[in-house]
Design a protein around this motif. Structure first.
Motif, PDB file in Angstrom:
ATOM      1  N   GLU A   1       0.815  -1.214   0.000  1.00 17.19           N
ATOM      2  CA  GLU A   1       0.000   0.000   0.000  1.00 17.19           C
ATOM      3  C   GLU A   1       0.848   1.263   0.000  1.00 17.19           C
ATOM      4  OE1 GLU A   1      -4.063  -1.292   2.287  1.00 17.19           O
ATOM      5  OE2 GLU A   1      -2.304  -0.937   3.570  1.00 17.19           O
ATOM      6  N   LYS A   2       2.128   1.137   0.321  1.00 18.64           N
ATOM      7  CA  LYS A   2       3.064   2.280   0.370  1.00 18.64           C
ATOM      8  C   LYS A   2       2.579   3.338   1.362  1.00 18.64           C
ATOM      9  CE  LYS A   2       5.279   0.264  -2.986  1.00 18.64           C
ATOM     10  NZ  LYS A   2       6.512  -0.519  -2.709  1.00 18.64           N
ATOM     11  N   ASP A   3       1.998   2.880   2.458  1.00 13.31           N
ATOM     12  CA  ASP A   3       1.493   3.770   3.511  1.00 13.31           C
ATOM     13  C   ASP A   3       2.381   3.598   4.737  1.00 13.31           C
ATOM     14  OD1 ASP A   3       0.100   5.150   5.479  1.00 13.31           O
ATOM     15  OD2 ASP A   3      -1.877   4.478   4.797  1.00 13.31           O
ATOM     16  N   ALA A   4       3.446   4.390   4.796  1.00 16.35           N
ATOM     17  CA  ALA A   4       4.428   4.226   5.867  1.00 16.35           C
ATOM     18  C   ALA A   4       3.850   4.582   7.232  1.00 16.35           C
ATOM     19  CB  ALA A   4       5.656   5.083   5.573  1.00 16.35           C
ATOM     20  N   GLY A   5       2.959   5.557   7.271  1.00 16.31           N
ATOM     21  CA  GLY A   5       2.360   5.939   8.544  1.00 16.31           C
ATOM     22  C   GLY A   5       1.520   4.819   9.133  1.00 16.31           C
ATOM     23  N   LYS A   6       0.699   4.193   8.295  1.00 15.81           N
ATOM     24  CA  LYS A   6      -0.111   3.061   8.741  1.00 15.81           C
ATOM     25  C   LYS A   6       0.788   1.905   9.179  1.00 15.81           C
ATOM     26  CE  LYS A   6      -3.561  -0.245   6.981  1.00 15.81           C
ATOM     27  NZ  LYS A   6      -4.376  -0.609   5.779  1.00 15.81           N
ATOM     28  N   ALA A   7       1.822   1.645   8.381  1.00 17.82           N
ATOM     29  CA  ALA A   7       2.742   0.561   8.714  1.00 17.82           C
ATOM     30  C   ALA A   7       3.419   0.805  10.055  1.00 17.82           C
ATOM     31  CB  ALA A   7       3.792   0.413   7.614  1.00 17.82           C
ATOM     32  N   LEU A   8       3.799   2.040  10.310  1.00 18.41           N
ATOM     33  CA  LEU A   8       4.474   2.351  11.568  1.00 18.41           C
ATOM     34  C   LEU A   8       3.541   2.125  12.757  1.00 18.41           C
ATOM     35  CD1 LEU A   8       6.925   3.339  13.085  1.00 18.41           C
ATOM     36  CD2 LEU A   8       6.171   5.702  12.659  1.00 18.41           C
ATOM     37  N   LYS A   9       2.298   2.545  12.635  1.00 17.45           N
ATOM     38  CA  LYS A   9       1.350   2.341  13.741  1.00 17.45           C
ATOM     39  C   LYS A   9       1.157   0.852  14.024  1.00 17.45           C
ATOM     40  CE  LYS A   9      -1.272   6.628  13.106  1.00 17.45           C
ATOM     41  NZ  LYS A   9      -2.588   7.213  12.705  1.00 17.45           N
ATOM     42  N   LEU A  10       1.017   0.069  12.964  1.00 17.12           N
ATOM     43  CA  LEU A  10       0.840  -1.369  13.138  1.00 17.12           C
ATOM     44  C   LEU A  10       2.091  -2.002  13.755  1.00 17.12           C
ATOM     45  CD1 LEU A  10      -0.908  -2.102   9.749  1.00 17.12           C
ATOM     46  CD2 LEU A  10      -1.898  -2.607  11.982  1.00 17.12           C
ATOM     47  N   ALA A  11       3.253  -1.580  13.276  1.00 18.18           N
ATOM     48  CA  ALA A  11       4.500  -2.143  13.793  1.00 18.18           C
ATOM     49  C   ALA A  11       4.710  -1.774  15.252  1.00 18.18           C
ATOM     50  CB  ALA A  11       5.675  -1.664  12.943  1.00 18.18           C
ATOM     51  N   GLN A  12       4.333  -0.563  15.633  1.00 18.58           N
ATOM     52  CA  GLN A  12       4.459  -0.161  17.034  1.00 18.58           C
ATOM     53  C   GLN A  12       3.516  -0.959  17.926  1.00 18.58           C
ATOM     54  OE1 GLN A  12       3.840   4.082  16.220  1.00 18.58           O
ATOM     55  NE2 GLN A  12       5.836   4.524  17.133  1.00 18.58           N
ATOM     56  N   ALA A  13       2.278  -1.167  17.456  1.00 23.68           N
ATOM     57  CA  ALA A  13       1.327  -1.975  18.230  1.00 23.68           C
ATOM     58  C   ALA A  13       1.843  -3.397  18.392  1.00 23.68           C
ATOM     59  CB  ALA A  13      -0.030  -1.968  17.549  1.00 23.68           C
ATOM     60  N   ASN A  14       2.400  -3.938  17.322  1.00 26.56           N
ATOM     61  CA  ASN A  14       2.958  -5.281  17.364  1.00 26.56           C
ATOM     62  C   ASN A  14       4.125  -5.372  18.346  1.00 26.56           C
ATOM     63  OD1 ASN A  14       3.415  -8.032  16.221  1.00 26.56           O
ATOM     64  ND2 ASN A  14       5.325  -7.087  15.542  1.00 26.56           N
ATOM     65  N   TRP A  15       4.979  -4.352  18.367  1.00 29.08           N
ATOM     66  CA  TRP A  15       6.151  -4.359  19.244  1.00 29.08           C
ATOM     67  C   TRP A  15       5.751  -4.317  20.715  1.00 29.08           C
ATOM     68  CZ3 TRP A  15      10.959  -5.725  18.425  1.00 29.08           C
ATOM     69  CH2 TRP A  15      11.916  -5.435  19.398  1.00 29.08           C
ATOM     70  N   GLU A  16       4.600  -3.797  21.003  1.00 31.30           N
ATOM     71  CA  GLU A  16       4.131  -3.792  22.392  1.00 31.30           C
ATOM     72  C   GLU A  16       3.921  -5.208  22.905  1.00 31.30           C
ATOM     73  OE1 GLU A  16       3.577  -1.208  24.559  1.00 31.30           O
ATOM     74  OE2 GLU A  16       4.631  -0.023  23.032  1.00 31.30           O
ATOM     75  N   VAL A  17       3.740  -6.154  21.992  1.00 29.44           N
ATOM     76  CA  VAL A  17       3.364  -7.509  22.384  1.00 29.44           C
ATOM     77  C   VAL A  17       4.504  -8.508  22.195  1.00 29.44           C
ATOM     78  CG1 VAL A  17       1.740  -9.404  21.953  1.00 29.44           C
ATOM     79  CG2 VAL A  17       0.969  -7.020  21.830  1.00 29.44           C
ATOM     80  N   GLN A  18       5.258  -8.398  21.113  1.00 32.08           N
ATOM     81  CA  GLN A  18       6.267  -9.415  20.831  1.00 32.08           C
ATOM     82  C   GLN A  18       7.512  -8.800  20.207  1.00 32.08           C
ATOM     83  OE1 GLN A  18       3.620 -11.881  18.353  1.00 32.08           O
ATOM     84  NE2 GLN A  18       5.031 -11.490  16.670  1.00 32.08           N
ATOM     85  N   HIS A  19       8.650  -9.493  20.415  1.00 32.43           N
ATOM     86  CA  HIS A  19       9.963  -8.939  20.070  1.00 32.43           C
ATOM     87  C   HIS A  19      10.809  -9.937  19.278  1.00 32.43           C
ATOM     88  CE1 HIS A  19       8.694  -5.802  22.609  1.00 32.43           C
ATOM     89  NE2 HIS A  19       9.570  -5.874  23.587  1.00 32.43           N
ATOM     90  N   GLU A  20      10.246 -10.540  18.247  1.00 28.07           N
ATOM     91  CA  GLU A  20      11.027 -11.428  17.395  1.00 28.07           C
ATOM     92  C   GLU A  20      11.768 -10.606  16.339  1.00 28.07           C
ATOM     93  OE1 GLU A  20       9.300 -15.669  16.932  1.00 28.07           O
ATOM     94  OE2 GLU A  20       7.622 -14.311  16.555  1.00 28.07           O
ATOM     95  N   PRO A  21      12.743 -11.223  15.623  1.00 24.81           N
ATOM     96  CA  PRO A  21      13.508 -10.456  14.632  1.00 24.81           C
ATOM     97  C   PRO A  21      12.665  -9.745  13.590  1.00 24.81           C
ATOM     98  CG  PRO A  21      14.666 -12.476  15.138  1.00 24.81           C
ATOM     99  CD  PRO A  21      13.350 -12.557  15.862  1.00 24.81           C
ATOM    100  N   TRP A  22      11.614 -10.401  13.084  1.00 21.48           N
ATOM    101  CA  TRP A  22      10.768  -9.710  12.105  1.00 21.48           C
ATOM    102  C   TRP A  22       9.998  -8.552  12.741  1.00 21.48           C
ATOM    103  CZ3 TRP A  22      10.155  -8.436   7.351  1.00 21.48           C
ATOM    104  CH2 TRP A  22      10.660  -9.235   6.342  1.00 21.48           C
ATOM    105  N   ASP A  23       9.684  -8.643  14.019  1.00 21.68           N
ATOM    106  CA  ASP A  23       9.013  -7.535  14.697  1.00 21.68           C
ATOM    107  C   ASP A  23       9.935  -6.321  14.749  1.00 21.68           C
ATOM    108  OD1 ASP A  23       6.823  -9.283  15.336  1.00 21.68           O
ATOM    109  OD2 ASP A  23       8.052 -10.091  16.971  1.00 21.68           O
TER     110      ASP A  23
END
Length: 408
Positions: free
Chosen positions: A340-362
Motif C-alpha cells: 500500500e506504500k502507507d508508511a504511517g499506517k505501517a508504523l502504527k501497526l508495527a508499534q502496536a505489534n512491538w508492544e506484544v512481541q519482540h522477534e527479529p521480524w518484529d
C-alpha cells in the motif's frame, strides 16, 4: 519462534505458519480483548464465513468431526476433549487459520474457566492463549503447570517459546535447560538455538545446533525440526546459501510445513527471487501468511495477477478486524509498507505489534517503517532491545545503523 508439540517419544514439529510461532503462524499483536469485540453479522445471506475441509477425503477432518459428535452428546469426556483440542490446534497451525483455536477452546469448554483444571487442559489452554498472543495468561498457566508437574517437558518447551517471542531471552534459556534432560539433548539444543537466534546471536545458534546434530542420528520429525531451526538461524546470520539448501531439504521432508515455507519465501524475497516465491506459495493461498508472500512477489514483478491478489488480502485483513482479531499486525504492517506504500499506517501497526512481541521480524518491520515514515525516533525501543540482547546478526544491525544516522 516456532512452537512444537512433544510426543511421548521424541520431538515433533508443529506445522506453523501461527508463530505462531509463534507462535500460530500468525504474525502481529494480541487479540482484541473479549469485552471489546463486536459480533460480526454478514451483510448478505450468501457471504462466505468459512471454508471447511472435505471430511470425505481428510482423515483428520473425519476424526475431528467424530470427536465433535461424541462431545456434543456428552461434553465432559476429558480424553476425547483433549484429543480434539490438540487436533484443532495442529490444524490451525498447518492452515494458518486462527479460528481453529476457537474450536479447540470449545472442546475444552467444561474446564476452560477452572482455576485448577486438569493438567492436560491447562497445557492446551496455555497453548491456545499463546496462539492468540495472550502471553501473560499463557505464562500464568505454564508456571502453575510446572509447579504441579516439573517433569512436563511440553510445558517447559511452550514456556520457552512464549518467553522467546516476548524477548525474555534469559528466562527462555532457563526453560530450555530444564527441557534437555526431559526430552533429550537435541530438543534442548534446538530450544537453546532458537532463543539465541531470536536474541540476534544466530552464528552462535548455528554452531550450537550443528554440533548437537553431529553427535548422532535422529528421528525424522526431530531432524526436520532441528534443520528448520538451523535454516532460519543461518539465514539470519547471513549464510543465505546454506539456509536456502536447508529450507528446501526440510520442505522435501514435509511439504505441508507452513512455517518453513513462509520463512523460505521471506529469504527468497530478500534474495530478489520473486518468481521462486510464487512457485513456492501459489498453492497455499488459503493461508493469509502464504498469500502475503505471494502478494509481495507479484507486486515486485508488477504482474497482472497482483491487483486481484492485493484486493483479496486487504479484504481478509478487513474481515479479521471485523471479527475482533488483531493477530496479523506484523504481516499487515508489511502489507501497508511494501504494497500500500502507507508508511504511517505501517508504523502504527508495527508499534502496536512491538508492544506484544519482540522477534527479529518484529524488530525489522518497525525499523523499516520508522525509516520510511522519516520518524527514526519511533524505532528507539528496538535499538535499546538490540543493544541489550547483544545482537550481532548483520540484518538488524545494518538497519539499526541507518536509523541512528537518520536521527542525527
Amino acid at each position: 519462534m516456532r512452537p512444537s508439540f512433544l510426543p511421548s517419544r521424541g520431538v515433533s514439529r508443529a506445522t506453523l505458519g501461527l508463530t505462531l510461532a509463534v507462535s500460530l503462524a500468525l504474525g502481529g499483536c494480541g487479540q482484541t480483548p473479549a469485552a471489546e469485540r463486536v459480533p460480526f453479522t454478514p451483510a448478505t445471506d450468501d457471504a462466505v464465513l468459512a471454508q471447511v475441509p472435505a471430511t470425505a477425503t481428510d482423515a483428520k477432518a473425519r476424526e475431528r468431526a467424530a470427536l465433535r459428535r461424541a462431545l456434543g452428546a456428552r461434553a465432559d469426556q476429558l480424553d476425547l476433549a483433549l484429543r480434539l483440542a490438540r487436533l484443532d490446534i495442529e490444524e490451525g497451525r498447518a492452515s494458518g487459520d486462527p479460528r481453529y483455536l476457537g474450536h479447540a477452546q470449545a472442546a475444552l469448554a467444561p474446564w476452560w474457566d477452572a482455576a485448577t483444571p486438569p493438567p492436560g487442559v491447562r497445557l492446551l489452554r496455555a497453548t491456545i492463549l499463546q496462539g492468540r498472543h495472550e502471553f501473560p495468561a499463557a505464562l500464568a498457566d505454564l508456571d502453575a503447570l510446572i509447579r504441579e508437574s516439573p517433569e512436563d517437558a511440553q510445558a517447559w518447551l511452550t514456556r520457552a517459546v512464549v518467553l522467546g517471542v516476548r524477548g525474555e531471552h534469559a528466562e527462555a534459556t532457563r526453560s530450555c535447560a530444564a527441557l534437555a534432560p526431559l526430552a533429550g539433548s537435541l530438543a534442548g539444543a534446538v530450544c537453546q538455538a532458537q532463543v539465541k537466534s531470536l536474541a540476534g546471536r544466530s552464528r552462535d545458534a548455528v554452531a550450537l545446533l550443528s554440533a548437537a546434530m553431529a553427535r548422532g542420528a535422529h528421528g525424522g520429525d526431530e531432524e526436520a525440526w532441528a534443520l528448520s531451526t538451523l535454516a532460519e538461524a543461518a539465514a539470519r546470520a547471513g549464510d543465505t546459501g546454506r539456509a536456502t539448501k536447508l529450507y528446501a531439504r526440510v520442505l522435501a521432508m514435509d511439504p505441508d510445513d507452513a512455517y518453513t515455507r513462509a520463512a523460505y519465501a521471506d529469504l527468497l524475497l530478500d534474495l530478489g527471487r520473486p518468481r521462486d516465491v510464487i512457485a513456492l506459495v501459489k498453492d497455499h493461498g488459503q493461508d493469509d501468511n502464504q498469500l502475503l508472500r505471494r502478494v509481495l512477489a507479484e507486486v515486485a514483478l508488477g504482474s497482472p495477477e497482483a491487483p486481484a491478489l492485493v484486493a483479496e488480502l486487504a479484504s481478509r485483513y478487513a474481515a479479521s478486524h471485523l471479527r475482533g482479531d488483531a493477530l496479523h499486525a506484523r504481516e499487515e504492517a508489511r502489507f501497508a509498507l511494501h504494497v500500500e506504500k502507507d508508511a504511517g499506517k505501517a508504523l502504527k501497526l508495527a508499534q502496536a505489534n512491538w508492544e506484544v512481541q519482540h522477534e527479529p521480524w518484529d524488530a525489522r518491520i518497525l525499523l523499516e517503517a520508522a525509516l520510511a515514515h522519516r520518524a527514526p525516533d519511533a524505532a528507539a525501543p528496538v535499538l535499546r532491545f538490540l543493544e541489550a540482547s547483544g545482537a550481532d546478526d548483520p540484518g538488524p544491525l545494518a538497519l539499526a545503523e541507518r536509523v541512528r544516522k537518520a536521527s542525527r
